[in-house]
Design a protein around this motif. Sequence first.
Motif, PDB file in Angstrom:
ATOM      1  N   GLN A  23       2.303   6.940  -6.772  1.00 49.03           N
ATOM      2  CA  GLN A  23       1.317   7.747  -7.197  1.00 49.03           C
ATOM      3  C   GLN A  23       1.567   9.245  -7.133  1.00 49.03           C
ATOM      4  O   GLN A  23       1.157  10.081  -7.925  1.00 49.03           O
ATOM      5  CB  GLN A  23      -0.052   7.405  -6.373  1.00 49.03           C
ATOM      6  N   ASN A  24       2.476   9.418  -6.244  1.00 47.87           N
ATOM      7  CA  ASN A  24       3.026  10.778  -5.963  1.00 47.87           C
ATOM      8  C   ASN A  24       4.501  11.061  -6.767  1.00 47.87           C
ATOM      9  O   ASN A  24       4.863  12.151  -7.048  1.00 47.87           O
ATOM     10  CB  ASN A  24       3.353  10.900  -4.613  1.00 47.87           C
ATOM     11  N   ASN A  77       1.264   4.231  -2.966  1.00 51.32           N
ATOM     12  CA  ASN A  77       1.218   5.818  -2.651  1.00 51.32           C
ATOM     13  C   ASN A  77       2.318   6.468  -3.117  1.00 51.32           C
ATOM     14  O   ASN A  77       2.194   7.699  -3.702  1.00 51.32           O
ATOM     15  CB  ASN A  77       0.815   5.913  -0.997  1.00 51.32           C
ATOM     16  N   ARG A 132       0.758  -1.218   0.069  1.00 46.64           N
ATOM     17  CA  ARG A 132       0.020  -0.063   0.000  1.00 46.64           C
ATOM     18  C   ARG A 132       0.785   1.159  -0.066  1.00 46.64           C
ATOM     19  O   ARG A 132       0.536   2.372  -0.920  1.00 46.64           O
ATOM     20  CB  ARG A 132      -0.838   0.062   1.211  1.00 46.64           C
ATOM     21  N   ASN A 133       1.846   1.362   0.563  1.00 49.86           N
ATOM     22  CA  ASN A 133       2.708   2.409   0.841  1.00 49.86           C
ATOM     23  C   ASN A 133       3.555   2.561  -0.476  1.00 49.86           C
ATOM     24  O   ASN A 133       3.743   3.664  -1.032  1.00 49.86           O
ATOM     25  CB  ASN A 133       3.921   2.275   1.942  1.00 49.86           C
TER      26      ASN A 133
END
Length: 373
Positions: free
Chosen positions: A273-274, A270, A266-267
């Motif tokens: 995505q950034n 993230n 999950r991290n």
Amino acid sequence: MPSNTSMGSYVDVNLDGSGMNNGSDHVTGASAPAQKYVTFDDDIPSTRTYDNSQPFTAPTVPNYGNPTGNYSNAPSGNYGNAPSGNYGNAPTEGMVTQNAGQPVTGHPQNVCLTMEPPKLEQIKKWTVQNYKFTKQLVSEKFGHSTKTVDKELDVRIEELRLSKVQYGNMLREARSMYARFEALLTTHRNIRAQFQTLISHAPELQDQLQANATTQSILEKNGEGLLGAIKTFVDSLNTLVNVTIQDTFLTIKNYENSRVEYDAYRNDINTLQNAPQTESNKNKLLELQVIFENRKEKWEKLKSDTNTKLDLLGENRSMVMKSQLEMFNSAVIAYFSGNGDKLSEVLAEYHIKTKKISDEGDTTTNSFLARNE
């Protein structure tokens, strides 16, 4: 032989030692006596002697086997501190191994050797995953990464940890009680035997000795009943702590590992995505999303299994411990109040079998603490 040859001069020495002649007086023929020639070099005397009575024979050359490679007849000996050691899977001449592990005979130069490549991709995948999960745990410890928390489930798990410690302490004390009470029963048995032995040696104390022997026999008999109840209590506690609770903790461990894997991916998503939306990052993001969904599904399933295990454990623990605590309390009260009949009823109710130590003594006495008249 001329005297001025390169071999130097020589003289004849008779075997009987009667005298020496020069080389011109040498006697030849079959009937001539055997003589030895001692030759002298120009500078260094030679120690070799020759017997002219025997025909000349060429020296024998040792046979060292077939020069093509068979050295089985070669001389052997001790070569001192020759290097030695185990060389493991050393190559054997004339034999090679294919992929399937089958030996192939023939000359090594005429065989094409192929080796099964190691599973580098699997090793690489395993290493990357373990690094990823370890990094997630370290980041959580230092507060650099977010962690998925289920407060209700975490509270239940923490309560179970405390309960395991408390039940483990109770199990340790129950085992200690069993060992000490077993030693006490052994003392009752030994002192009863001493009372019965003294009856024949002290007739004037026969009544008192018999009364004490009877009391110790009843204590021993009823003590075996309480010992059986303690053993049943210990066995139930041991099953609860080391089997039932431990099995639940295995499920909890799998759940916690799946949670770490879920948070790690999950991290990573993230972070991507950034990051700048390049073609490489987009492809990597799609791959991570597929893995992330699988980890999420696994985590949710193990979370449900953990809740189910905790529910079943709570019900089983309450039912089993309620029954065992009632049995243990009733047996202890019956024993120390001197009610042997009540103790027998408790043992029969919970199907507890005890070993009968002795048939001696008055076993019909309802209270073994009653005064012997």
